[in-house]
Design a protein around this motif. Structure first.
Motif, PDB file in Angstrom:
ATOM      1  N   ALA A  22       0.848  -1.194   0.000  1.00  0.00           N
ATOM      2  CA  ALA A  22       0.000   0.000   0.000  1.00  0.00           C
ATOM      3  C   ALA A  22       0.882   1.242   0.000  1.00  0.00           C
ATOM      4  O   ALA A  22       1.992   1.241   0.522  1.00  0.00           O
ATOM      5  CB  ALA A  22      -0.905   0.005   1.226  1.00  0.00           C
ATOM      6  N   SER A  23       0.370   2.290  -0.580  1.00  0.00           N
ATOM      7  CA  SER A  23       1.084   3.562  -0.594  1.00  0.00           C
ATOM      8  C   SER A  23       1.078   4.153   0.813  1.00  0.00           C
ATOM      9  O   SER A  23       0.047   4.181   1.471  1.00  0.00           O
ATOM     10  CB  SER A  23       0.388   4.494  -1.578  1.00  0.00           C
ATOM     11  OG  SER A  23       1.006   5.741  -1.578  1.00  0.00           O
ATOM     12  N   GLY A  24       2.218   4.613   1.276  1.00  0.00           N
ATOM     13  CA  GLY A  24       2.301   5.194   2.613  1.00  0.00           C
ATOM     14  C   GLY A  24       1.722   6.592   2.657  1.00  0.00           C
ATOM     15  O   GLY A  24       1.766   7.320   1.660  1.00  0.00           O
ATOM     16  N   PRO A  25       1.185   7.020   3.805  1.00  0.00           N
ATOM     17  CA  PRO A  25       0.549   8.339   3.912  1.00  0.00           C
ATOM     18  C   PRO A  25       1.519   9.489   4.150  1.00  0.00           C
ATOM     19  O   PRO A  25       1.139  10.641   4.076  1.00  0.00           O
ATOM     20  CB  PRO A  25      -0.384   8.174   5.112  1.00  0.00           C
ATOM     21  CG  PRO A  25       0.323   7.188   5.973  1.00  0.00           C
ATOM     22  CD  PRO A  25       1.026   6.247   5.030  1.00  0.00           C
ATOM     23  N   GLU A  26       2.797   9.190   4.449  1.00  0.00           N
ATOM     24  CA  GLU A  26       3.729  10.257   4.820  1.00  0.00           C
ATOM     25  C   GLU A  26       4.841  10.417   3.802  1.00  0.00           C
ATOM     26  O   GLU A  26       6.009  10.516   4.133  1.00  0.00           O
ATOM     27  CB  GLU A  26       4.279  10.012   6.222  1.00  0.00           C
ATOM     28  CG  GLU A  26       3.197  10.085   7.276  1.00  0.00           C
ATOM     29  CD  GLU A  26       3.729  10.043   8.685  1.00  0.00           C
ATOM     30  OE1 GLU A  26       4.879  10.453   8.907  1.00  0.00           O
ATOM     31  OE2 GLU A  26       2.990   9.598   9.566  1.00  0.00           O
TER      32      GLU A  26
END
Length: 198
Positions: A22-26
């Motif tokens: 998953a793509s990280g939020p930071e």
């Protein structure tokens, strides 16, 4: 937590394991040594990793969402804080009935956050302390686990254990007895707390 998925696929009569992350939020993530710079930030293009330019880094940084222990919900709502109250009593202070708010242990919608979970009497977190025979970390001499309790209590237990391990070396000279610790106690305490907080 839905951060990755592992699938087995059949391709040209061969089984292939496919891992989707998953793509990280930071974003942007970076190499710590180089920081958030063109040397430290890369983007995947096909099978290659290309350096990001400063404009791309700034753009990603401006859109990042911060997940902090203050904004993440506690996985449990039945938390108690007796150990935290004891800690405050030991330093000569008392927690009043507004301590959850004062210590920022609530989310913006007034629910217990992850910081509250970490400071609660019971949680699922632990700290492992290992002692090795050599710097190669191959031969384990001792391993201890501290946790599943308030992180304040767990941290204190870790520091107490390290204090015992931190030997004092003594040299007797004609003038005086010289003593030095294996590791400076203040530096050791700061390093441990920094790692736990990070």
């Amino acid at each position: 937590m839905g951060l990755f998925d592992v699938l087995v696929e059949q391709r040209e009569n061969r089984k292939v394991i496919k891992i989707s992350l998953a793509s990280g939020p930071e974003k942007p993530y970076y190499i710590r040594k180089f920081g958030m710079s063109e040397k430290g930030c890369f983007i995947r293009i096909g099978s290659a990793s290309e350096p990001m330019d400063n404009r791309m880094i700034d753009n990603l940084f401006s859109r990042r969402t911060r997940n902090t222990v203050g904004s993440i919900l506690s996985p449990r709502t039945d938390l108690t804080f007796e150990q935290l109250k004891i800690y405050y009593q030991e330093i000569g202070m008392a927690l009043n009935d507004k301590f959850l708010n004062n210590l920022e242990l609530l989310t913006t919608d007034r629910k217990l956050n992850y910081a509250a979970y970490l400071l609660a009497d019971e949680n699922g977190m632990s700290i492992k302390v290992a002692k090795y025979a050599h710097a190669t970390r191959v031969e384990l001499i001792e391993s201890n686990e501290y946790g599943y309790c308030s992180m304040i209590k767990a941290t204190k237990r870790v520091l107490d254990k390290l204090e015992i391990e931190n030997r004092t070396f003594t040299k007797i000279t004609p003038r005086e007895r010289e003593q030095r610790r294996m590791i400076d106690p203040t530096a050791m305490r700061e390093a441990v707390i920094k790692e736990i907080v990070a």
